[in-house]
Enzyme design. Structure first.
Site, PDB file in Angstrom:
ATOM      1  N   HIS A 154      -2.819   6.409 -11.671  1.00 38.71           N
ATOM      2  CA  HIS A 154      -1.575   7.028 -12.136  1.00 38.71           C
ATOM      3  C   HIS A 154      -0.783   6.003 -12.939  1.00 38.71           C
ATOM      4  O   HIS A 154      -0.494   4.911 -12.428  1.00 38.71           O
ATOM      5  CB  HIS A 154      -0.724   7.492 -10.949  1.00 38.71           C
ATOM      6  N   TYR A 187      -0.274   1.424  -9.309  1.00 37.88           N
ATOM      7  CA  TYR A 187      -1.139   0.822  -8.286  1.00 37.88           C
ATOM      8  C   TYR A 187      -1.861   1.876  -7.451  1.00 37.88           C
ATOM      9  O   TYR A 187      -1.937   1.770  -6.232  1.00 37.88           O
ATOM     10  CB  TYR A 187      -0.323  -0.116  -7.382  1.00 37.88           C
ATOM     11  N   HIS A 188      -2.466   2.866  -8.141  1.00 35.64           N
ATOM     12  CA  HIS A 188      -3.223   3.906  -7.450  1.00 35.64           C
ATOM     13  C   HIS A 188      -4.662   3.978  -7.964  1.00 35.64           C
ATOM     14  O   HIS A 188      -5.160   5.071  -8.258  1.00 35.64           O
ATOM     15  CB  HIS A 188      -2.553   5.270  -7.642  1.00 35.64           C
ATOM     16  N   PRO A 189      -5.389   2.870  -8.094  1.00 33.58           N
ATOM     17  CA  PRO A 189      -6.761   2.957  -8.615  1.00 33.58           C
ATOM     18  C   PRO A 189      -7.685   3.666  -7.629  1.00 33.58           C
ATOM     19  O   PRO A 189      -7.634   3.420  -6.419  1.00 33.58           O
ATOM     20  CB  PRO A 189      -7.161   1.490  -8.804  1.00 33.58           C
TER      21      PRO A 189
END
Length: 524
Positions: A224, A428-430
């Protein structure tokens, strides 16, 4: 961004990234999980089947109590944001524009809501507190802190039988009696798999690594992105300014009631809206996060530290009419997040040396539809601030044009695109780099729907890397749900084995420099 680089921190402590995330509680959209079920052809991943796991993990004390959608007594404590500023303005303005205030974690559609967080009594509540701390004393559990996993070992039959790890300056080997479970996240899980010889053959061969299994490990990276939109100046002394909020009273409020400015995340409310790219009000693609943080002293340095934004450019952006850098000025900031990106990136090894960080190419804004959706999201958000009586009363107004975008017409689509290309970053949503799929014939898949690495035995991946498509919401809670589902897969598998036979299904291997244990967690 400096050198067009964003930071990718990882949660290497006990509790993983829940130790350092923004604590926002979200699940995603029901259609996210129905889509996973379609991709894997396994109804276990449909929303109706994962909903009980979402409820199971919750100890819900939030804004929208419901026995149908929320649970009590689970490991993860969820509560309302205890202290928020200007949230009511944002929600009232959204209602004025015709949006409903509704639970975004139930049957999510377009709508707005107060934020809920994984906190307890104003303090962070992570998976260490919820899951690990209560069972640390179990005799059949050992936790090796300060350990870095180097590789997983496969025998000639592709059975995973052990792990090499590095701890306190020494390499050690641990043998698995039943299974090895990788939960290193969307960056380190593919790194470990590739170092173990599981990954794209051409890539591994280029590093002189023997390819044992040619699988699309590291591909399908999704994330995201968020455009830091604003600041939007307001003529009311109600936003969060540290010079005004941090004092003896705020310390007292936190110490005695776990409330006040010290307990805030600054993110008091959110909204989900749909762009014309996706055209589905029941599966929105844009998240608007309301941040009641004003232009605090040190804001530019804060952005630089957190998002790698060029502080010298941002200082110029927030100058007033006399070219003085604004400081301690009331404002709001909006996070415009792309929730259903079309762009895909990848993770590759930079070296066969396990201590060299991997190469991460997220390919943000590489798809024109992603840019178009973010532009529309910015316009929807600004419309709420500029065209409602709620915000007109406090003279809400967007700050001047961003440096470098002066040649475009202010507030035009071209301006918004120029703006977002300057100040869009990761949140920080890998996910997705060891994606699950139907079976060995699915060329996009690394694991099957039971999270077993394809063409192996004794090896599973249980973390955000298995998500085939990123869910429409912050990924902490979906990752915990995957852990709950995966644990049932494991329990049921071994229960069924011993119901059929009392003989062990694993192979025995010669003893050498091993650590003997029943359940071992290796954590940095």
């Amino acid at each position: 961004m400096h050198n067009q680089v964003v930071f990718y921190p990882r949660g290497t402590g006990l509790g993983g990234s829940s130790n350092l995330n923004a604590m926002i509680y979200q699940r995603g959209n029901p259609k996210d999980y129905d889509n996973w079920a379609n991709i894997t052809e396994d109804p276990a991943w449909s929303y109706s089947n994962v909903l009980p796991y979402f409820k199971k993990l919750e100890d819900y004390h939030g804004v929208f109590p419901s026995d149908k959608f929320h649970g009590k007594g689970g490991p993860i404590h969820v509560e309302k944001v205890k202290y928020s500023l200007m949230e009511k303005y944002f929600l009232d303005a959204a209602k004025e524009k015709g949006y409903q205030i509704k639970d975004p974690t139930a049957n999510q559609t377009i709508g707005f809501s107060p934020n809920e967080v994984t906190m307890k009594d104003g303090l962070r509540w992570d998976t260490y507190n919820g899951y690990i701390k209560p069972i640390e004393s179990r005799k059949n559990l050992k936790i090796y802190r300060y350990s870095r996993v180097i590789k997983v070992h496969l025998d000639k039959n592709r059975h995973a039988y052990g792990v090499t790890f590095f701890r306190h300056g020494h390499y050690r080997f641990v043998k698995a009696k039943k299974e090895i479970i990788l939960s290193a996240g969307a960056i380190d899980t593919p790194k470990i798999l590739m170092l173990s010889g599981i990954g794209p053959m051409d890539h591994l061969n280029s590093l002189d690594l023997k390819c044992l299994l040619d699988l699309p490990v590291g591909q399908n990276l999704q994330d995201h992105t968020m455009t830091l939109f604003g600041p939007i100046l307001v003529d009311t002394p109600e936003s969060l300014l540290f010079s005004r909020a941090l004092n003896l009273r705020s310390v007292f409020d936190f110490a005695t009631m776990r409330s006040g400015p010290v307990a805030t995340t600054t993110q008091g409310a959110i909204g989900f809206v749909s762009s014309s790219v996706r055209k589905d009000d029941n599966w929105p693609d844009i998240q608007i996060t309301h941040v009641s943080l004003g232009i605090i002293s040190g804001l530019t340095e804060f952005y630089e530290h957190l998002f790698n934004v060029k502080s010298e450019i941002y200082k110029k952006y927030i100058q007033d009419e006399n070219e003085n850098v604004r400081s301690e000025v009331d404002a709001n900031i909006l996070g415009i997040s792309l929730q259903r990106p079309k762009g895909r990136g990848y993770v590759k090894l930079a070296s066969r040396d396990p201590f060299v960080p991997p190469l991460i190419q997220p390919n943000y804004l590489s798809h024109p539809d992603d840019v178009r959706a973010l532009v529309e999201g910015m316009k929807i958000a600004l419309d709420i601030f500029e065209n409602t009586t709620v915000y007109r009363r406090i003279n809400a107004r967007l700050i001047k044009p961003f440096p470098g975008c002066e040649e475009t017409i202010f507030k035009s689509d071209a301006y918004y695109e120029c703006f977002l290309r300057q100040i869009t970053t990761t949140i920080y949503h890998p996910v997705g780099t060891a994606a699950m799929g139907k079976d060995v014939n699915d060329k996009r898949a690394v694991v099957d729907s039971k999270l077993r690495v394809l063409n192996t035995s004794g090896l599973r991946v249980i973390d955000a890397s298995i998500m085939p498509v990123i869910p429409n919401g912050n990924t902490n809670i979906p990752s915990i749900m995957i852990g709950e589902v995966g644990s049932d897969f494991i329990i049921n598998h071994w229960k069924n084995q011993f119901e059929v036979s009392n003989l062990p299904t694993h192979l025995m291997y010669p003893e050498h420099d091993i650590v003997s244990t029943q359940n071992l967690i290796l954590a940095e």
